[in-house]
Design a protein around this motif. Structure first.
Motif, PDB file in Angstrom:
ATOM      1  N   THR A 187      -8.418   4.501  -1.644  1.00 46.55           N
ATOM      2  CA  THR A 187      -8.401   4.761  -3.085  1.00 46.55           C
ATOM      3  C   THR A 187      -7.960   3.528  -3.875  1.00 46.55           C
ATOM      4  O   THR A 187      -8.369   3.338  -5.018  1.00 46.55           O
ATOM      5  N   LYS A 188      -7.126   2.681  -3.243  1.00 45.16           N
ATOM      6  CA  LYS A 188      -6.665   1.476  -3.938  1.00 45.16           C
ATOM      7  C   LYS A 188      -7.720   0.373  -3.950  1.00 45.16           C
ATOM      8  O   LYS A 188      -7.540  -0.648  -4.624  1.00 45.16           O
ATOM      9  N   VAL A 201      -8.219  -2.417   4.253  1.00 45.67           N
ATOM     10  CA  VAL A 201      -7.183  -1.767   3.450  1.00 45.67           C
ATOM     11  C   VAL A 201      -6.621  -0.568   4.195  1.00 45.67           C
ATOM     12  O   VAL A 201      -7.275  -0.003   5.080  1.00 45.67           O
ATOM     13  N   ASP A 238      -5.345   2.082   2.294  1.00 45.00           N
ATOM     14  CA  ASP A 238      -5.615   3.197   1.387  1.00 45.00           C
ATOM     15  C   ASP A 238      -6.907   2.910   0.627  1.00 45.00           C
ATOM     16  O   ASP A 238      -6.955   2.032  -0.238  1.00 45.00           O
ATOM     17  N   HIS A 260     -12.010  -0.446  -6.876  1.00 40.85           N
ATOM     18  CA  HIS A 260     -12.560  -1.523  -7.705  1.00 40.85           C
ATOM     19  C   HIS A 260     -13.357  -2.521  -6.868  1.00 40.85           C
ATOM     20  O   HIS A 260     -14.336  -3.114  -7.355  1.00 40.85           O
ATOM     21  N   SER A 304      -6.743 -10.320  -2.836  1.00 44.06           N
ATOM     22  CA  SER A 304      -7.672 -10.007  -3.923  1.00 44.06           C
ATOM     23  C   SER A 304      -8.175 -11.267  -4.612  1.00 44.06           C
ATOM     24  O   SER A 304      -9.348 -11.346  -5.009  1.00 44.06           O
ATOM     25  N   THR A 326      -6.108  -5.744  -1.074  1.00 44.85           N
ATOM     26  CA  THR A 326      -5.683  -5.287  -2.409  1.00 44.85           C
ATOM     27  C   THR A 326      -4.382  -5.962  -2.839  1.00 44.85           C
ATOM     28  O   THR A 326      -3.870  -5.677  -3.922  1.00 44.85           O
TER      29      THR A 326
END
Length: 289
Positions: free
Chosen positions: A37-38, A33, A35, A41, A13, A8
């Motif tokens: 939630t990040k 990752v 987290d 996408h 990315s 991320t």
């Protein structure tokens, strides 16, 4: 299956997007990752999300299950980053990963480096090579993005000029986006033949060259004034830069002055299939000039 760490972040990315653009199916890309939630996408694109961090050796090994290639995007915490990188390397070896790639830094002479951050890249490279894993090492030059936004202070430079303790030292800057695209291109097709890439721009530039490019782009006279280290540090402290940061920047600037970042290689252009963005075009893009 390709696992991208730091997925991320800015570089990770962009590497993932390049892989997708190169028609690597999203279900053959995994993103490491901390987290989840990040990474929503990325999950929406069909990318496999794996949870761990560089400190958690068992979780790293679990995250590498079924992975063929790993891109280790270098960490930032100098106090423990070498150990963190070793954790990733060890986990990859234990998990049977076929290829480990690492984002290092392109430096002229490892034996005369002053910057401790850069020395962590040297130690990590040595550990990877000694591990017995097949490897690809991407030695990225200093990002033009970092120079434009942090070293010279963004568009404020048009009013203040450039005052740095870098003498006539030159850097073969490249955009982060060009570096990421090249890395993605290599990972999409690389057979992992123990290769080291020196990813640099096609020309090395001094800060006088940077000032000239800014003058042409802005229509204003932008000057470069080499200053001594004491003057630079005093000015930085007056601007509110933390003392620890000022101390950390001193060897970084001295390495530039000594030509550590001046290597020019065709590797980036070859991996891109085109010339990398040059100084003037890069500054125009980064500073909206």
């Amino acid at each position: 299956m390709i696992l991208i760490t730091g997925a991320t972040g800015k570089l990770g990315s962009q590497v993932i997007q390049t892989l997708i653009d190169k028609n690597v199916p999203p279900n053959q890309i995994a993103a490491l990752v901390r987290d989840e939630t990040k990474a929503a996408h990325l999950k929406k694109k069909g990318i496999d999300i794996r949870i761990s961090d560089y400190d958690n050796r068992p979780a790293l090994q679990n995250a590498m299950e079924g992975i063929d290639k790993v891109l280790l995007v270098s960490g930032l915490d100098v106090s423990k980053v070498v150990k963190q990188h070793q954790n990733v390397v060890d986990a990859a070896k234990q998990a049977g990963v076929k290829c480990l790639a690492y984002t290092s830094n392109c430096l002229r002479d490892r034996n005369t480096l002053l910057n401790q951050v850069m020395l962590t890249h040297v130690e990590t490279e040595d550990y990877i090579i000694a591990s017995g894993l097949n490897y690809v090492i991407f030695r990225n030059v200093l990002y033009m993005d970092s120079m434009a936004l942090f070293m010279i202070g963004g568009k404020n430079v048009l009013e203040t000029g450039i005052q740095l303790p870098t003498g006539e030292g030159q850097v073969a800057y490249a955009l982060r986006s060009d570096e990421a695209e090249a890395i993605g291109n290599v990972l999409a097709g690389e057979d992992c033949r123990n290769r080291i890439y020196n990813f640099t721009g096609s020309q090395a530039y001094s800060f006088a060259d940077v000032a000239d490019a800014l003058s042409e782009l802005s229509g204003k006279t932008v000057t470069y004034t080499p200053v001594d280290m004491e003057t630079y540090q005093a000015s930085a402290r007056e601007r509110g830069v933390p003392t620890q940061t000022v101390a950390m920047m001193a060897p970084f600037m001295t390495d530039i002055k000594n030509g550590q970042a001046s290597t020019v290689s065709s590797d980036l252009a070859d991996a891109l299939g085109r010339k990398p963005v040059d100084l003037k075009a890069g500054l125009k893009q980064l500073l909206n000039l």
